[in-house]
Design an enzyme around this catalytic site. Structure first.
Site: not given
Ligand code: HH2
Length: 282
Positions: A215, A255
């Protein structure tokens, strides 16, 4: 929990696994690296991301959930072991319902059941686990000068309220995971304070899930002398440092995009602290 983003625009891996076959293969690779849960998502939640229509989100994630469940079932049967769980990262009730029908066992709703009024019924009517995450506002606007009197107290009160809401609607408390929502409506200082004081959230009595992987706050801590944030591909050391700290403060689900190094770092931390490294597969 390994991340399987079926999106063209996720902040660190957008477009890499957009085809269902590539996403399923990636998920299986993460299981081989030691993931106990695969979190499949079809809508980016990065600040300013474009919303995805229901039909498009379904088109992206459903074949991937179906493919992963079939492969994992067959693999678990052959090995005589427990099947890793498939989680659906969505705030739409229809997508959650379809994913549950395809064999998903966890609903990861970053709006904590606020995004779609039907979501709580879908969760209550299922046997699935559910992750409730804190977010200030919504992804489009959440990083516009977020403010808290005390970020930990406010996140804790929010999660307590959402947990009570879910339980009142018929979701068994034992099925709920809680997540402080690192990066969702938080400054760098807010994220660091939440990690530092994560143990205060243990009083809520539910397992804590933490998502720091790659992040932007990690990129900002290690910004170059020119002020440019570190590239997402370079954020693994920061990811591991925060996972280790969060484990020590009581988090139990992580995660991450990079499962093998996270698992190694966490197993070492658990051994050092004298704790047993608990997983569903070993
Ligand atoms: N962070 C992201 C997405 N979903 N769900 C939970 N429970 N906790 C988190 O910290 C979280 C989440 C963001 O990360 P990522 O999926 O890599 O990115 P994007 O939202 O751009 O797909």
């Amino acid at each position: 929990m390994g991340v399987v983003n079926v999106t063209p625009d996720s902040f660190s891996d957008g477009g890499l696994f957009f085809e269902p076959g590539a996403a399923v293969a990636h998920g299986l690779e993460l299981v081989a690296e030691g993931a106990d849960i695969l979190d499949v998502g079809g809508e980016s939640t990065r600040p300013g991301a474009a919303p995805v229509a229901e039909a498009e989100e379904l088109r992206r994630v459903l074949p991937v959930v179906e493919g992963l469940v079939a492969e994992l079932r067959a693999g678990a049967q052959a090995a005589g072991s427990a099947r890793p769980q498939v989680s659906i990262d969505t705030s739409k009730a229809s997508v959650a319902r379809a994913a549950l029908g395809a064999g998903a066992g966890l609903i990861n709703d970053v709006t904590a059941l606020r995004g779609d009024p039907e979501m709580v019924e879908v969760v209550a009517a299922s046997e699935a686990q559910c992750c409730l995450m804190h977010m200030l506002g919504e992804p489009r606007t959440m990083q516009r000068e977020p403010r808290y009197a005390d970020v930990v107290d406010e996140v804790k009160a929010f999660l307590a309220e959402r947990l009570a809401f879910a339980v009142a609607a018929g979701v068994a408390e034992e099925r709920v995971l809680l997540d402080p929502g690192i990066g969702f409506g938080k400054t760098l200082a807010h994220n660091l304070e939440l990690l530092r004081r994560l143990d205060e959230l243990l009083a809520l009595g539910r397992p804590l899930l933490v998502g720091t992987s790659r992040k932007s706050f990690l990129g900002r801590i290690l910004a170059g002398t020119d002020g440019e944030p570190l590239d997402p591909a370079e954020r693994l050391p920061g990811t591991l440092a925060t996972c280790v700290l969060a484990y020590e403060r009581g988090a139990r689900v992580f995660r991450v995009h990079d499962v093998a190094p996270a698992r190694a770092a966490l197993a070492t931390t658990a051994a050092t602290l004298g704790a047993q490294w608990m997983t569903t597969t070993s």
